[in-house]
Design a protein around this motif. Sequence first.
Motif, PDB file in Angstrom:
ATOM      1  N   ASN A 108       6.152  16.571  35.482  1.00 26.64           N
ATOM      2  CA  ASN A 108       7.525  16.820  35.070  1.00 26.64           C
ATOM      3  C   ASN A 108       8.140  15.595  34.396  1.00 26.64           C
ATOM      4  OD1 ASN A 108       7.116  19.268  36.356  1.00 26.64           O
ATOM      5  ND2 ASN A 108       8.313  18.738  38.167  1.00 26.64           N
ATOM      6  N   ASP A 109       7.937  14.431  34.997  1.00 26.70           N
ATOM      7  CA  ASP A 109       8.516  13.204  34.434  1.00 26.70           C
ATOM      8  C   ASP A 109       7.904  12.876  33.077  1.00 26.70           C
ATOM      9  OD1 ASP A 109      10.016  13.034  36.723  1.00 26.70           O
ATOM     10  OD2 ASP A 109       8.820  11.445  37.646  1.00 26.70           O
ATOM     11  N   ALA A 132       9.404  15.203  30.484  1.00 21.27           N
ATOM     12  CA  ALA A 132      10.808  14.874  30.212  1.00 21.27           C
ATOM     13  C   ALA A 132      10.917  13.651  29.306  1.00 21.27           C
ATOM     14  CB  ALA A 132      11.554  14.639  31.520  1.00 21.27           C
ATOM     15  N   GLU A 152      12.297  13.572  25.354  1.00 18.17           N
ATOM     16  CA  GLU A 152      13.388  12.688  24.949  1.00 18.17           C
ATOM     17  C   GLU A 152      13.008  11.851  23.732  1.00 18.17           C
ATOM     18  OE1 GLU A 152      14.269  10.398  28.369  1.00 18.17           O
ATOM     19  OE2 GLU A 152      15.302  12.023  29.436  1.00 18.17           O
ATOM     20  N   ASP A 189       9.467  27.039  22.604  1.00 17.18           N
ATOM     21  CA  ASP A 189       8.790  26.670  23.845  1.00 17.18           C
ATOM     22  C   ASP A 189       7.813  27.789  24.189  1.00 17.18           C
ATOM     23  OD1 ASP A 189       8.102  25.843  26.437  1.00 17.18           O
ATOM     24  OD2 ASP A 189       9.885  26.785  27.314  1.00 17.18           O
ATOM     25  N   LEU A 206      11.882  25.373  32.599  1.00 15.99           N
ATOM     26  CA  LEU A 206      12.049  23.939  32.795  1.00 15.99           C
ATOM     27  C   LEU A 206      11.943  23.156  31.499  1.00 15.99           C
ATOM     28  CD1 LEU A 206      12.367  21.535  34.739  1.00 15.99           C
ATOM     29  CD2 LEU A 206       9.873  21.525  34.990  1.00 15.99           C
ATOM     30  N   LEU A 207      10.881  23.374  30.726  1.00 12.36           N
ATOM     31  CA  LEU A 207      10.717  22.610  29.483  1.00 12.36           C
ATOM     32  C   LEU A 207      11.832  22.912  28.496  1.00 12.36           C
ATOM     33  CD1 LEU A 207       7.872  22.037  30.683  1.00 12.36           C
ATOM     34  CD2 LEU A 207       7.008  22.160  28.343  1.00 12.36           C
ATOM     35  N   MET A 240      14.783  20.927  29.551  1.00 12.56           N
ATOM     36  CA  MET A 240      14.532  19.516  29.229  1.00 12.56           C
ATOM     37  C   MET A 240      14.739  19.253  27.744  1.00 12.56           C
ATOM     38  SD  MET A 240      11.084  18.575  31.368  1.00 12.56           S
ATOM     39  CE  MET A 240      11.068  18.267  33.137  1.00 12.56           C
ATOM     40  N   LYS A 243      18.407  19.056  26.945  1.00 11.18           N
ATOM     41  CA  LYS A 243      18.929  17.761  27.402  1.00 11.18           C
ATOM     42  C   LYS A 243      18.479  16.631  26.482  1.00 11.18           C
ATOM     43  CE  LYS A 243      19.358  16.452  31.549  1.00 11.18           C
ATOM     44  NZ  LYS A 243      19.116  15.999  32.944  1.00 11.18           N
ATOM     45  N   ALA A 244      17.311  16.811  25.852  1.00 14.33           N
ATOM     46  CA  ALA A 244      16.787  15.779  24.945  1.00 14.33           C
ATOM     47  C   ALA A 244      17.441  15.832  23.572  1.00 14.33           C
ATOM     48  CB  ALA A 244      15.272  15.944  24.801  1.00 14.33           C
TER      49      ALA A 244
END
Length: 366
Positions: A97-98, A101, A105, A116, A123-124, A127, A130-131
């Motif tokens: 996950n990290d 992410a 970004e 996606d 989840l992706l 992310m 957010k990116a």
Amino acid sequence: MAVPTARLDTATAPGPAVPEPGHAPAVPDPGTDRYARIALAGLRARAEELGRLATATVDALADPAAALSVTSPEFAALARETVPRWHFAMLNDHERNDALAVALERVVPAGATVLDIGAGTGLLAMMAVKAGARHVYSCEANPVMAEIARQVVADHGFADSITVLGTFSTDLVVGRDLPGRVDAVISEIVDCGLIGEGLLPSVRHARESLLRPGGVMLPRAARVLGSLVQSEVAAGLNRVDNASGFDVSLLNTLATAGHFPVRLHTWPHRLLSAPVELASFDLESGQLGPGSSTLEIPVRAEGTAHALAAWFELDLGGGVTLRNSPENVSSHWMQAMIPLPEPVQVSPADPLTLELSWTETRFELH
């Protein structure tokens, strides 16, 4: 040292007959062909399962109050049958996950439209927003997971910026499902051996039909590494010859063709060679089709080689790499076992030559 060419899953079965030009292939006779009888039994098993599912569905529709309850036994059975259990382990893999992410970004352009592939829980896609993505179109062919993704996305306030499409990405058409070609394609549809979930055809189609020229691809590249492994126990997860003095090798007709998952550190094993690159894939511009290669593997320890233990390295872009190598015991991905057609004695005095091939979804040794 040459490896025998018989395949593991057909080692006890005769090869298919090649029909002459202009002639239809002969249909095996279940009355005289033992392998045809096994295939026929498989068809019967499938028919019985379909019949059971049809009956269960009709019964559920007759009692909608129970059918629409997520606490009902009917829903529990549906969940087990339709949603793979690895979703839980995958979402609890913090390293994965990290890494995703951070890579998102670093590589998603601000204001980008993103595709996606394989929404899962969304989840992706979240992310990516957010990116800096402006809008994400997220594909999920499993209707149950697609509905979960829609609700998770809405619960986090992303309903206006993420559209969950309940279909395979290879069925998407620009102008019908997407307003135009996207600026970036992101996906993490990989199994223990990289290609088992359809990464190659999915990325190939998205790159050719859905991504704008010069668009971003995540992951951008991948390669598969492997070492010769001696492990009679691990090899026995997909092959059997004798049990308590009885020849039960007929079961090998049902063995998995190609690679299969093994958590290597849980089984007694010896690595007989240093890692070598088995295959590499340029996801941004490579061919991404079936292929083959001849492997020259320097042997570093004497022993009996049963398989190649294989793992992937994903170049996510932005300097981020994700891998499921044997020493990475915290990864939710297992390693891939690619069985040799037959066990082979090896020695440091002689490199081992193997022929590796891959289809859209599996690796095999010949």
